[in-house]
Enzyme design. Structure first.
Site, mmCIF file in Angstrom:
data_model
loop_
_atom_site.group_PDB
_atom_site.id
_atom_site.type_symbol
_atom_site.label_atom_id
_atom_site.label_comp_id
_atom_site.label_asym_id
_atom_site.label_seq_id
_atom_site.Cartn_x
_atom_site.Cartn_y
_atom_site.Cartn_z
ATOM 1 N N GLU A 184 -12.234 13.956 -50.173
ATOM 2 C CA GLU A 184 -12.381 12.702 -49.424
ATOM 3 C C GLU A 184 -13.773 12.502 -48.798
ATOM 4 O O GLU A 184 -13.894 12.234 -47.603
ATOM 5 C CB GLU A 184 -11.303 12.618 -48.343
ATOM 6 N N ASN A 226 -11.676 15.754 -55.051
ATOM 7 C CA ASN A 226 -10.339 15.179 -54.852
ATOM 8 C C ASN A 226 -10.401 14.037 -53.841
ATOM 9 O O ASN A 226 -11.031 14.163 -52.792
ATOM 10 C CB ASN A 226 -9.433 16.304 -54.304
ATOM 11 N N HIS A 262 -1.511 8.477 -53.526
ATOM 12 C CA HIS A 262 -0.591 8.079 -52.448
ATOM 13 C C HIS A 262 -0.320 6.576 -52.603
ATOM 14 O O HIS A 262 -1.107 5.739 -52.173
ATOM 15 C CB HIS A 262 -1.207 8.391 -51.077
ATOM 16 N N GLU A 290 -1.596 14.458 -55.510
ATOM 17 C CA GLU A 290 -0.818 14.328 -54.256
ATOM 18 C C GLU A 290 0.102 13.103 -54.328
ATOM 19 O O GLU A 290 0.166 12.308 -53.395
ATOM 20 C CB GLU A 290 -1.762 14.173 -53.060
ATOM 21 N N ASP A 292 2.804 10.394 -54.046
ATOM 22 C CA ASP A 292 4.031 9.945 -53.383
ATOM 23 C C ASP A 292 4.056 8.424 -53.439
ATOM 24 O O ASP A 292 3.032 7.784 -53.657
ATOM 25 C CB ASP A 292 4.208 10.490 -51.948
HETATM 26 O O1 G3I Z 1 0.693 23.493 -37.143
HETATM 27 C C1 G3I Z 1 0.741 22.571 -36.037
HETATM 28 C C2 G3I Z 1 1.808 22.971 -35.065
HETATM 29 O O2 G3I Z 1 1.477 24.233 -34.516
HETATM 30 C C3 G3I Z 1 1.908 21.897 -33.990
HETATM 31 O O3 G3I Z 1 2.971 22.204 -33.141
HETATM 32 C C4 G3I Z 1 2.159 20.526 -34.606
HETATM 33 C C5 G3I Z 1 2.161 19.415 -33.573
HETATM 34 O O4 G3I Z 1 1.717 18.201 -34.094
HETATM 35 O O5 G3I Z 1 1.108 20.257 -35.501
HETATM 36 C C6 G3I Z 1 1.041 21.198 -36.576
HETATM 37 O O6 G3I Z 1 -0.005 20.834 -37.404
HETATM 38 C C7 G3I Z 1 0.223 19.712 -38.243
HETATM 39 C C8 G3I Z 1 0.017 20.144 -39.693
HETATM 40 O O7 G3I Z 1 0.119 19.019 -40.547
HETATM 41 C C9 G3I Z 1 1.019 21.190 -40.130
HETATM 42 O O8 G3I Z 1 2.295 20.679 -40.061
HETATM 43 C C10 G3I Z 1 -0.775 18.624 -37.879
HETATM 44 O O9 G3I Z 1 -0.484 18.123 -36.583
HETATM 45 C C11 G3I Z 1 -0.696 17.503 -38.895
HETATM 46 O O10 G3I Z 1 -1.741 16.588 -38.629
HETATM 47 C C12 G3I Z 1 -0.859 18.060 -40.291
HETATM 48 O O11 G3I Z 1 -0.733 16.978 -41.187
HETATM 49 C C13 G3I Z 1 -1.185 17.223 -42.500
HETATM 50 C C14 G3I Z 1 -2.338 16.276 -42.839
HETATM 51 O O12 G3I Z 1 -2.737 16.473 -44.181
HETATM 52 C C15 G3I Z 1 -3.547 16.483 -41.945
HETATM 53 O O13 G3I Z 1 -4.507 15.517 -42.191
HETATM 54 C C16 G3I Z 1 -0.035 16.961 -43.456
HETATM 55 O O14 G3I Z 1 0.984 17.962 -43.246
HETATM 56 C C17 G3I Z 1 -0.524 17.032 -44.900
HETATM 57 O O15 G3I Z 1 0.494 16.575 -45.754
HETATM 58 C C18 G3I Z 1 -1.728 16.122 -45.081
HETATM 59 O O16 G3I Z 1 -2.176 16.275 -46.406
HETATM 60 C C19 G3I Z 1 -3.303 15.458 -46.783
HETATM 61 C C20 G3I Z 1 -4.083 16.240 -47.803
HETATM 62 O O17 G3I Z 1 -4.432 17.506 -47.296
HETATM 63 C C21 G3I Z 1 -5.329 15.457 -48.243
HETATM 64 N N1 G3I Z 1 -4.986 14.135 -48.689
HETATM 65 C C22 G3I Z 1 -4.151 13.352 -47.798
HETATM 66 C C23 G3I Z 1 -2.900 14.117 -47.409
HETATM 67 C C24 G3I Z 1 -2.004 13.291 -46.522
HETATM 68 O O18 G3I Z 1 -2.623 13.030 -45.297
#
Ligand code: G3I
Length: 396
Positions: A184, A226, A262, A290, A292
């Protein structure tokens, strides 16, 4: 509501393709039992996926079918773990290879969760898409809390990025099929994102460096750029196209471009196949990384219930067209949904005004949705198509 229709569809697909679609047991167990002999359906052998699984159907056309994996569920949630192994021939860590998670404290690596996924993949004969080495999001807070500002100097950032890439790629050397080296780097208007990396290098030069460092650390891994919205022809897709063309001309070791995919039923379906093909024509592999397909849904707690009862028809169509676009482009080597159970999807938490969800192939109870069966049919119908590279998906 869709099951009877799909069951009929599967029978006709099975007749057309010769695939045993209604459970693998018939293929494994020899002649069909007469009704009097019929007993419990024998379980498929552990070392071979069911013939109607997405991964087995993908094998028949040389296409790896992947999934993003949530490591909070893998190993602890039995159904989640079983489906991950049974249905997919490639896995991507949804979060656990991101910098924030592998080096939460400066100088101290934590590879435990990512190592666990790599072990799982080996045990289940899956390839791994490494995700992701250079991104402005999910950086450790000691480096940057927003990806655009930092207290570190440019020289420090350059040294840190080199060390991060080399240490991580070497740690997983030989175990990663495709690395998302850079994620990105462009905005929707086609302009480079002015992230900490862009500012430290004074331009996009960090990208060529990142690919060269990754290649030095694991020369056999396929190295990908990507991004999202590359599916639509427009300023962003055009800018990335021009940029990777330049990288190729400069002999930067880039192997492919990942189209995140997406998708959303409120927008028209993109000209995805054309975009996959024009990037492939630059001499690159491509992948859908990715995927969905979200739609409008009810408010919490029913965030995965579409407001329009007909929405699943649009979703089926989008999933099908996304799959067919990959199947139609010989250089498209993997098709990866971003997870498989609606409960674990990032969508409802991110798109909540208005609420969207129901974006994946399995529902909140980990039951396959109609979208799953559509992909099964598409893969079965494609079996034997002469333009695919054949089983294995052209690993390198
Ligand atoms: O691990 C912490 C946890 O300790 C805490 O309690 C909780 C509270 O919010 O947060 C947890 O972290 C989260 C993490 O996912 C793991 O679950 C983050 O807040 C959350 O922001 C994070 O989101 C991820 C996101 O990327 C971050 O930008 C999504 O799971 C993940 O699906 C998403 O994936 C991205 C790809 O990497 C790149 N392309 C877009 C895609 C969708 O956004």
């Amino acid at each position: 509501m869709h099951r009877p229709k799909l069951a009929i569809g599967l029978v006709s697909v099975a007749l057309l393709s010769g695939v045993a679609l209604v459970g693998s047991a018939s293929a494994e167990a020899g002649p069909a039992a007469t009704p009097a002999q019929a007993g419990p359906v024998p379980a498929p052998p552990q070392d071979r996926p069911a013939a109607d699984s997405l991964r087995a159907l993908g094998d028949r056309v040389g296409l790896r079918i992947g999934t993003a994996v949530n490591m909070d569920e893998l190993g602890s949630n039995a159904d989640y773990t079983r489906i991950t192994a049974e249905q997919f021939s490639s896995v991507t860590p949804e979060n656990v290879m991101k910098w924030q998670l592998v080096e939460p404290t400066r100088g101290t690596y934590d590879w435990a969760a990512a190592d666990r996924l790599v072990e799982f993949a080996k045990k289940n004969k899956q390839l791994v898409r490494g995700h992701t080495l250079v991104w402005h999001s999910q950086l450790p807070t000691w480096l940057s809390s927003d990806g655009y500002t930092t207290t570190l100097s440019n020289d420090e950032l350059k040294a840190l990025l080199k060390k991060h890439i080399q240490d991580q790629v070497k740690h997983f050397k030989g175990d990663i099929w495709q690395w998302d080296v850079v994620n990105e780097a462009f905005d929707d208007d086609g302009k480079p994102r002015e992230t900490v990396w862009y500012k430290a290098w004074g331009g996009l030069g960090y990208i060529a460096d990142a690919f060269r460092w990754a290649h030095e650390a694991d020369p056999k891994a396929l190295l990908f750029y990507n991004d999202y919205n590359l599916e639509f022809t427009g300023p962003k897709s055009n800018a990335v196209y021009d940029f990777v063309k330049t990288l190729k001309a400069q002999r930067v070791p880039i192997d492919g471009v990942g189209f995140q995919g997406h998708l959303d039923t409120q927008y028209g379906f993109p000209d995805l196949q054309n975009n996959l093909q024009r990037f492939a024509d630059l001499g690159l592999k491509v992948a859908e990384t990715e995927v969905d397909v979200r739609t409008f849904t009810e408010a919490a707690p029913n965030v995965n219930t579409p407001t329009d009862p007909l929405a699943s028809y649009a979703q089926e169509s989008y999933w099908s067209r996304a799959m067919k676009a990959c199947l139609a482009v010989r250089e498209c080597i993997s098709f990866t949904p971003w997870g498989f159970g609606d409960t674990y999807s990032w969508i409802p938490g991110w798109f909540d005004d208005p609420q969207e969800g129901a974006a994946l192939l399995y529902d909140g109870n980990l039951q396959p949705k109609s979208q799953y069966y559509v992909l099964q049919q598409d893969l079965a119908l494609a079996a034997g198509a002469p333009h695919r590279p054949g089983p294995g998906g052209g690993r390198h």
